[in-house]
Design an enzyme around this catalytic site. Structure first.
Site, mmCIF file in Angstrom:
data_model
loop_
_atom_site.group_PDB
_atom_site.id
_atom_site.type_symbol
_atom_site.label_atom_id
_atom_site.label_comp_id
_atom_site.label_asym_id
_atom_site.label_seq_id
_atom_site.Cartn_x
_atom_site.Cartn_y
_atom_site.Cartn_z
ATOM 1 N N GLU A 47 0.775 -1.306 0.042
ATOM 2 C CA GLU A 47 -0.040 0.214 0.201
ATOM 3 C C GLU A 47 1.128 1.414 -0.051
ATOM 4 O O GLU A 47 1.752 1.391 0.924
ATOM 5 C CB GLU A 47 -0.801 -0.143 1.152
ATOM 6 C CG GLU A 47 -2.099 -0.668 1.233
ATOM 7 C CD GLU A 47 -2.570 -1.764 2.894
ATOM 8 O OE1 GLU A 47 -3.756 -2.086 2.877
ATOM 9 O OE2 GLU A 47 -1.913 -0.727 3.996
ATOM 10 N N ASP A 221 -7.628 -5.248 8.239
ATOM 11 C CA ASP A 221 -7.558 -3.530 7.681
ATOM 12 C C ASP A 221 -7.610 -4.302 6.395
ATOM 13 O O ASP A 221 -6.420 -3.118 5.901
ATOM 14 C CB ASP A 221 -6.267 -3.360 8.363
ATOM 15 C CG ASP A 221 -4.557 -3.945 8.515
ATOM 16 O OD1 ASP A 221 -5.312 -5.073 7.769
ATOM 17 O OD2 ASP A 221 -3.800 -3.595 9.133
HETATM 18 N N1 LIG Z 1 -5.045 -0.856 11.711
HETATM 19 C C1 LIG Z 1 -3.937 -0.512 11.764
HETATM 20 O O1 LIG Z 1 -3.715 0.493 11.489
HETATM 21 C C2 LIG Z 1 -2.458 -1.435 12.036
HETATM 22 C C3 LIG Z 1 -1.321 -0.927 11.164
HETATM 23 C C4 LIG Z 1 -0.264 -2.012 11.831
HETATM 24 C C5 LIG Z 1 -0.447 -3.113 11.399
HETATM 25 N N2 LIG Z 1 -2.605 -4.084 11.324
HETATM 26 C C6 LIG Z 1 -2.676 -5.312 11.075
HETATM 27 O O2 LIG Z 1 -2.303 -5.593 12.870
HETATM 28 C C7 LIG Z 1 -2.178 -6.732 12.879
HETATM 29 C C8 LIG Z 1 -1.616 -7.454 13.366
HETATM 30 O O3 LIG Z 1 0.267 -7.109 12.587
HETATM 31 P P1 LIG Z 1 1.390 -7.243 13.524
HETATM 32 O O4 LIG Z 1 2.297 -6.712 12.910
HETATM 33 O O5 LIG Z 1 1.064 -7.605 14.950
HETATM 34 O O6 LIG Z 1 0.617 -9.223 12.874
HETATM 35 P P2 LIG Z 1 1.229 -10.665 13.810
HETATM 36 O O7 LIG Z 1 1.961 -11.455 12.125
HETATM 37 O O8 LIG Z 1 3.320 -10.369 14.110
HETATM 38 O O9 LIG Z 1 1.060 -10.711 14.346
HETATM 39 C C9 LIG Z 1 -0.497 -11.431 14.173
HETATM 40 C C10 LIG Z 1 -0.535 -13.225 15.954
HETATM 41 O O10 LIG Z 1 -1.914 -12.941 15.729
HETATM 42 C C11 LIG Z 1 -2.065 -14.287 15.343
HETATM 43 N N3 LIG Z 1 -3.247 -14.754 15.717
HETATM 44 C C12 LIG Z 1 -3.567 -15.065 14.494
HETATM 45 N N4 LIG Z 1 -5.074 -15.412 14.421
HETATM 46 C C13 LIG Z 1 -5.780 -15.406 16.156
HETATM 47 C C14 LIG Z 1 -6.610 -15.619 16.543
HETATM 48 N N5 LIG Z 1 -7.795 -15.967 15.607
HETATM 49 N N6 LIG Z 1 -6.335 -15.463 17.657
HETATM 50 C C15 LIG Z 1 -5.384 -15.580 18.197
HETATM 51 N N7 LIG Z 1 -4.433 -15.092 18.268
HETATM 52 C C16 LIG Z 1 -4.679 -14.905 16.413
HETATM 53 C C17 LIG Z 1 -0.938 -14.996 15.289
HETATM 54 O O11 LIG Z 1 -0.006 -16.306 16.236
HETATM 55 C C18 LIG Z 1 -0.081 -14.102 15.294
HETATM 56 O O12 LIG Z 1 1.042 -13.714 16.723
HETATM 57 C C19 LIG Z 1 -2.309 -7.306 11.194
HETATM 58 O O13 LIG Z 1 -3.322 -8.063 10.490
HETATM 59 C C20 LIG Z 1 -1.713 -6.040 10.682
HETATM 60 O O14 LIG Z 1 -2.367 -5.976 9.352
HETATM 61 C C21 LIG Z 1 -3.203 -2.937 11.967
#
Ligand SMILES: NC(=O)c1ccc[n+]([C@@H]2O[C@H](COP(=O)([O-])OP(=O)(O)OC[C@H]3O[C@@H](n4cnc5c(N)ncnc54)[C@H](O)[C@@H]3O)[C@@H](O)[C@H]2O)c1
Length: 345
Positions: A47, A221
């Site tokens: 993005e 997101d």
């Molecule tokens: N809204 C925003 O501004 C914003 C900004 C950054 C990241 N994000 C989003 O936040 C999310 C997390 O990012 P990250 O960098 O921490 O990712 P990451 O991959 O490091 O961590 C995600 C975690 O979620 C866990 N997980 C997956 N499904 C699950 C479930 N059903 N129950 C419990 N745990 C579960 C995984 O095991 C993993 O440890 C991503 O989807 C990312 O796109 C959003």
């Protein structure tokens, strides 16, 4: 970023970024706004997130590749640019992988200032990946939350979160790892969902949500990537808050709703145009997807603090600097006639 965080202090950086973001939402009308440009690929999304306030222009390049962690790579990586609008010249190129985690957490905590109950003391954190410690730290520092209950389907990720938070000096954070989402949300005033899965997931079910709770939904997101069961959004006592409605309609939890469903933009809340939480019994939902303004605020802050605190600057040859700005060719061909290489800071 490591140097800056060491000099300024992590708690201070996250609170300062939160203040910058909030002050920019208070002048929402001054920003050039558009939904981010997203290229959806097989394993994720790439993005571009631009915005400008007429004086400065910023954009962030950011990715979301949920399967990357299986390859030893980050789900989210980013870098950003801050430029001067008058000349168009960039003056800061910054890493934004750390900065995205900081700003997302700061934004969540700022949103909760307006939307969560003021007596909130306990937060459930679902998902213990790269973003999670930042969320814990921001809610502790900026909202005074002390009790955190955690769940991740990956036990090692939850243990990593506990280890990292316990290693922080002088904190009074109480962390309780839980075995299920039911246990995690039990007694929580705030529920943060920050999971990564490239599909329509229903991490949080209607039975997990009680009157008065604030839901900070961070992980849904992208089109086709959600965390909340639609019935949570449809609760009569639910009030849904978004950053920039056109973008969240495509990417947020509300992609599950009709385009005419009622949502409130956060900028309108900050400017007093619409209400935030109206009753202790409201279920407030911050449908976070991340908006370009938050990166703009963060880049401007990083640029300023780096200069003020004497952080190390590296100069990179990015823009040619010519004595005769019409002699670009001569500069390229190495005549060096009146040409210098400039530095971007
Ligand atoms: N809204 C925003 O501004 C914003 C900004 C950054 C990241 N994000 C989003 O936040 C999310 C997390 O990012 P990250 O960098 O921490 O990712 P990451 O991959 O490091 O961590 C995600 C975690 O979620 C866990 N997980 C997956 N499904 C699950 C479930 N059903 N129950 C419990 N745990 C579960 C995984 O095991 C993993 O440890 C991503 O989807 C990312 O796109 C959003």
């Amino acid at each position: 970023m490591r140097e800056l965080v060491n000099i300024v202090g992590l708690e201070r950086v996250v609170s300062d970024i939160g203040q910058e973001i909030e002050s920019d939402y208070a002048r929402w009308d001054e920003f050039d706004k558009s939904s981010r440009h997203a290229v959806h690929v097989r394993n994720g999304v790439i993005e571009l997130m631009p915005t400008s306030d007429g004086k400065r222009y910023a954009f962030k390049y950011v990715t979301g590749h949920p399967n990357n962690t299986h390859k030893g790579l980050l789900t989210v990586v980013a870098f950003g640019v801050l430029a001067d609008v008058d000349t168009g010249y960039p003056h800061l190129v910054a890493e934004m992988t750390f900065a995205t985690a900081l700003r997302t957490a700061a934004m969540s905590a700022i949103a909760a200032r307006w939307l969560a109950r003021t007596d909130s003391r306990t937060m459930a954190v679902i998902g213990a990946g790269a973003q999670s410690e930042f969320q814990v730290l921001a809610f502790h520092t900026m909202r005074g939350i002390k009790n955190f209950r955690l769940f991740d389907t990956d036990g090692a990720a939850a243990r990593k979160l506990v280890h990292n938070i316990q290693a922080l000096p002088q904190h009074d954070i109480c962390l309780t790892p839980c075995k299920s989402i039911e246990m995690t949300v039990d007694g929580a005033d705030v529920i943060t969902t920050v999971t990564a899965d490239k599909r329509k997931a229903t991490v949080l079910m209607p039975k997990h949500v009680h009157p008065g709770v604030h839901i900070n939904a961070v992980g849904g997101d992208c089109p086709g990537k959600t965390e909340l069961h639609v019935d949570i959004l449809l609760r009569p006592d639910a009030k849904i808050f978004v950053e920039y409605e056109p973008q969240t309609r495509l990417e947020g939890e509300i992609q599950q709703l009709d385009a005419s469903s009622a949502v409130r933009e956060f900028g309108d809340v900050v400017r007093g145009r619409v209400a935030g939480r109206e009753s202790d019994l409201d279920v407030t939902i911050f449908d976070s997807v991340g908006f370009a303004l938050e990166d703009f605020s963060t880049l401007r802050y990083l640029s300023r603090i780096n200069q003020e605190r004497g952080g190390q600057r590296e100069y990179i040859d990015l823009i040619p600097e010519l004595d005769d700005p019409k002699d670009l060719f001569g500069s390229l061909m190495g005549s060096r006639r009146g040409s210098r290489l400039s530095a971007v800071r």
